[in-house]
Design a protein around this motif. Structure first.
Motif, PDB file in Angstrom:
ATOM      1  N   ASP A  55       1.898   2.260  11.128  1.00 49.66           N
ATOM      2  CA  ASP A  55       1.702   3.678  10.783  1.00 49.66           C
ATOM      3  C   ASP A  55       2.127   3.951   9.343  1.00 49.66           C
ATOM      4  O   ASP A  55       1.432   4.661   8.598  1.00 49.66           O
ATOM      5  N   GLU A  58      -0.322   2.597   6.889  1.00 44.85           N
ATOM      6  CA  GLU A  58      -1.481   3.479   6.771  1.00 44.85           C
ATOM      7  C   GLU A  58      -1.173   4.660   5.843  1.00 44.85           C
ATOM      8  O   GLU A  58      -2.019   5.075   5.036  1.00 44.85           O
ATOM      9  N   LYS A  59       0.037   5.200   5.974  1.00 44.16           N
ATOM     10  CA  LYS A  59       0.446   6.309   5.102  1.00 44.16           C
ATOM     11  C   LYS A  59       0.529   5.865   3.650  1.00 44.16           C
ATOM     12  O   LYS A  59       0.112   6.585   2.729  1.00 44.16           O
ATOM     13  N   LYS A  61      -1.125   3.436   2.314  1.00 44.22           N
ATOM     14  CA  LYS A  61      -2.516   3.254   1.878  1.00 44.22           C
ATOM     15  C   LYS A  61      -3.141   4.592   1.476  1.00 44.22           C
ATOM     16  O   LYS A  61      -3.820   4.691   0.440  1.00 44.22           O
ATOM     17  N   ALA A  62      -2.867   5.624   2.278  1.00 39.13           N
ATOM     18  CA  ALA A  62      -3.425   6.950   1.993  1.00 39.13           C
ATOM     19  C   ALA A  62      -2.853   7.507   0.682  1.00 39.13           C
ATOM     20  O   ALA A  62      -3.583   8.106  -0.132  1.00 39.13           O
ATOM     21  N   PHE A  63      -1.551   7.316   0.456  1.00 34.42           N
ATOM     22  CA  PHE A  63      -0.928   7.789  -0.793  1.00 34.42           C
ATOM     23  C   PHE A  63      -1.471   7.027  -1.996  1.00 34.42           C
ATOM     24  O   PHE A  63      -1.661   7.602  -3.085  1.00 34.42           O
ATOM     25  N   ASN A  64      -1.727   5.731  -1.844  1.00 36.21           N
ATOM     26  CA  ASN A  64      -2.292   4.944  -2.939  1.00 36.21           C
ATOM     27  C   ASN A  64      -3.704   5.417  -3.281  1.00 36.21           C
ATOM     28  O   ASN A  64      -4.091   5.470  -4.465  1.00 36.21           O
ATOM     29  N   GLU A  65      -4.455   5.771  -2.242  1.00 35.01           N
ATOM     30  CA  GLU A  65      -5.802   6.302  -2.473  1.00 35.01           C
ATOM     31  C   GLU A  65      -5.722   7.645  -3.201  1.00 35.01           C
ATOM     32  O   GLU A  65      -6.541   7.943  -4.084  1.00 35.01           O
ATOM     33  N   GLN A  66      -4.717   8.439  -2.816  1.00 34.76           N
ATOM     34  CA  GLN A  66      -4.518   9.732  -3.484  1.00 34.76           C
ATOM     35  C   GLN A  66      -4.150   9.531  -4.949  1.00 34.76           C
ATOM     36  O   GLN A  66      -4.636  10.265  -5.840  1.00 34.76           O
ATOM     37  N   ALA A 107       3.721  11.417  -4.268  1.00 39.08           N
ATOM     38  CA  ALA A 107       3.086  10.258  -3.637  1.00 39.08           C
ATOM     39  C   ALA A 107       3.880   8.990  -3.922  1.00 39.08           C
ATOM     40  O   ALA A 107       4.119   8.175  -3.027  1.00 39.08           O
TER      41      ALA A 107
END
Length: 239
Positions: A55, A58-59, A61-66, A107
């Motif tokens: 989990d 995944e978070k 990964k989402a922050f890196n995308e942001q 982030a």
């Protein structure tokens, strides 16, 4: 002593001996269940830690995308700043950049925090996995021991069942049925001794007439209180 009574006493002893193995079988199963419970708890811990780490990944990964998106946004704003002609547009662009930078700071902090949490959880996961490995080996060993133990018990029970079958064939059917009916509710106390003029099934004192009949042993006598089959032990007779 009445022949049928002697046979029922012997049969009762065999039945008691057979059922005496049940606690041993239950104890053997409890050994396995105890280790299995520990193993299940350890495996649950492994699963929970693995899920938590995934989990967090995944978070992250989402922050890196942001961050990628915000970096692109800032790069785009640099180009836009060259085309701005009014102060109002400049302030709007500056505000947008400030918000983007704040989001990037947050982030990065969250990524750092989640990575630190995962490092700790990975250490705990390694410990939990090692525990699962040890308990799995212990369970395998216990299962082998218990299997041998239960096999010996079942062999002993089987020998007793053979004795019971041989004895049952020699007992008059009417007498055997009478015993089995009492055994349905009395279990292994269907046939009990009389001590100190009391039934050792219900522990109620017998009247003199019933007690005298039990002492003679000419017939099968039932306890007038509970209905169990009564007899006088040899030690009492000798005394």
């Amino acid at each position: 002593m009445n022949k049928h009574l002697q046979e029922l006493i012997e049969l009762s002893k065999i039945d008691k001996a057979i059922d005496s193995y049940n606690p041993q079988l239950e104890a053997a199963d409890k050994k396995v269940a105890k280790v299995q419970k520990k193993l299940d708890a350890a495996q649950s811990e492994v699963d929970a830690l693995t899920s938590a780490i995934e989990d967090n990944e995944e978070k992250i990964k989402a922050f890196n995308e942001q961050l990628t998106f915000l970096n692109e946004q800032l790069a785009s704003n640099v180009k836009k700043s060259k085309e701005i002609s009014t102060e109002k547009e400049m302030k709007a662009l500056s505000l947008e950049e400030d918000i983007a930078k704040e989001k990037m700071t947050f982030a990065n902090e969250e990524i750092e925090r989640l990575q630190a949490i995962n490092e700790t959880k990975k250490e705990l996961l390694a410990e939990a996995e090692a525990k699962v490995k040890l308990l799995t080996a212990e369970l395998s060993e216990i299962n082998s021991e218990v299997s041998l133990e239960k096999a010996e018990i079942e062999k002993s029970k089987s020998d007793l069942f053979i004795q019971r079958e041989e004895l049952s064939r020699n007992i008059e059917q009417k007498v055997l049925s009478f015993y089995e009916k009492i055994r349905i509710w009395a279990g292994n106390t269907a046939v009990v001794p009389v001590k100190k003029q009391a039934c050792y099934g219900c522990f109620m004192k017998l009247n003199d007439k019933s007690y005298a009949e039990v002492i003679r042993g000419d017939e099968i006598v039932n306890c007038p209180h509970c209905g169990r089959i009564l007899y006088i032990e040899k030690v009492t007779e000798e005394a």
